[in-house]
Every structure is written in structure tokens, then in C-alpha cells.
Enzyme design. Structure first.
Site, PDB file in Angstrom:
ATOM      1  N   HIS A 109       6.741 -21.610 -24.654  1.00  0.00           N
ATOM      2  CA  HIS A 109       6.450 -22.592 -25.706  1.00  0.00           C
ATOM      3  C   HIS A 109       5.278 -23.445 -25.279  1.00  0.00           C
ATOM      4  O   HIS A 109       5.115 -23.755 -24.096  1.00  0.00           O
ATOM      5  CB  HIS A 109       7.679 -23.460 -26.002  1.00  0.00           C
ATOM      6  CG  HIS A 109       8.285 -24.084 -24.790  1.00  0.00           C
ATOM      7  ND1 HIS A 109       9.114 -23.384 -23.917  1.00  0.00           N
ATOM      8  CD2 HIS A 109       8.178 -25.325 -24.269  1.00  0.00           C
ATOM      9  CE1 HIS A 109       9.484 -24.178 -22.931  1.00  0.00           C
ATOM     10  NE2 HIS A 109       8.915 -25.365 -23.115  1.00  0.00           N
ATOM     11  N   HIS A 111       3.565 -27.052 -25.791  1.00  0.00           N
ATOM     12  CA  HIS A 111       3.750 -28.421 -26.285  1.00  0.00           C
ATOM     13  C   HIS A 111       2.455 -28.894 -26.940  1.00  0.00           C
ATOM     14  O   HIS A 111       1.361 -28.685 -26.392  1.00  0.00           O
ATOM     15  CB  HIS A 111       4.044 -29.383 -25.127  1.00  0.00           C
ATOM     16  CG  HIS A 111       5.329 -29.145 -24.407  1.00  0.00           C
ATOM     17  ND1 HIS A 111       6.447 -29.922 -24.590  1.00  0.00           N
ATOM     18  CD2 HIS A 111       5.682 -28.207 -23.485  1.00  0.00           C
ATOM     19  CE1 HIS A 111       7.431 -29.497 -23.803  1.00  0.00           C
ATOM     20  NE2 HIS A 111       6.985 -28.450 -23.121  1.00  0.00           N
TER      21      HIS A 111
END
Ligand code: AMP
Ligand code: ZN
Length: 151
Positions: A109, A111
Site C-alpha cells: 500500500h 500512503h
């Protein structure tokens, strides 16, 4: 009614659960490769995560094309943050790959963190001061690895 037994095995990946609609989220974007939703513990208001639909625990398992899509979506969302009615004077993009890098959720992922002056978010690090020979030797080691990868 007797308590339901937990299913055997490791707990499910929270991001796969969000993508499957079994765990709640606050979504901002989705396409066929990537989704984006707000971080549940934002370091600033609007902090969100861009996540590939296909589970990949680490960058080493991430399809490079999907990685490119991840960045393209993060880029687009970063520009949207500047335009949104939210405090945003700057943006950090941050990806932790591996436990040593601070990765807590084992599903890649990226950010996207809106920033304002004085928001209190800091990454603590002090820059070292290697001489040019050491910089050149390190660059050489990375070039060797890249050359082996490219073939
Ligand atoms: P990292 O340290 O880069 O692995 O960051 C994991 C991030 O995922 C943290 O910022 C968490 O707050 C966030 N997170 C964990 N679970 C959820 C969830 N269910 N929904 C949204 N964000 C989450
Ligand atoms: Zn997953």
C-alpha cells in the site's frame, strides 16, 4: 447459541477484506487494478492508502504494471488533495516494504499524506556523511544488482 469457532489459520488480510466488501472503509477511488480509502488512523486529515486489488504482501510479489498504476493513482489523488476543501500545503507519498521498513499490513500500500506546516508529522532520521568513494562503491553495488535484474 454457542460461540462460533474462529476459522483455522492466520487472520484474513484486512485490505483484501475491504476490497471484498467484508470490512468497512471510507473509499475515495477504485478502478480495475487499484482502490484507495482513508487510513483508519490518519496522521493528518485526508491521509489515505492506495492499494492494489490483487494481494501482494511485498514489492517483490507486486506486478510491475500494477505498481505503475499504484503510483499513477497516488499522483492523481495527491493533486486532488490540493484541490479539495481540506488543509493541504504539501503531500508525502510513503511506502513501507518489509517489517524493517515499518510495514504493518502485509498487503502492499502507498500512503498519501496531506501536509501543512507545523502539522507535527515527522520521520526521524539523521543523514550520514559518507565520502564520495563510499557513495561510488554503493552505487556500483546497486548497478550490479540492476544489471543482473535487467539481464
Ligand atoms: P504500514 O505501517 O505502512 O503497513 O501502514 C499500515 C496502515 O494501515 C496504518 O497506517 C494503519 O492505520 C492502516 N490500517 C490498518 N487497518 C486498516 C483498516 N481496516 N482500514 C484503513 N486503514 C487501516
Ligand atoms: Zn490482502
Amino acid at each position: 447459541m454457542p460461540a462460533m469457532a474462529s476459522p483455522p489459520g492466520p487472520p484474513p488480510c484486512p485490505f483484501c477484506e475491504i476490497i471484498a466488501g467484508r470490512l468497512e472503509s471510507s473509499p475515495v477511488y477504485e478502478d480495475d487494478q487499484v482502490v484507495a480509502f482513508l487510513d483508519i488512523n490518519p496522521v493528518t486529515r485526508g491521509h489515505l492508502l492506495v492499494v492494489p486489488r490483487a494481494h501482494a504482501a511485498r514489492l517483490s510479489a507486486l506486478d510491475p504494471g500494477t505498481g505503475a498504476s499504484l503510483f499513477a493513482v497516488a499522483h492523481r489523488i495527491a493533486l486532488a488533495l490540493y484541490a479539495a476543501d481540506l488543509p493541504c500545503e504539501g503531500v508525502n507519498l510513503f511506502l513501507a516494504d518489509g517489517e524493517a521498513a515499518g510495514q504493518e499490513v502485509d498487503h502492499v500500500h502507498l500512503h498519501v499524506i496531506p501536509r501543512v506546516t507545523g502539522d507535527g508529522f515527522r520521520i526521524e532520521a539523521s543523514g550520514q556523511q559518507p565520502g564520495r568513494p563510499e557513495l561510488d562503491a554503493t552505487a556500483g553495488q546497486i548497478r550490479i544488482a540492476l544489471a543482473a535484474d535487467i539481464g
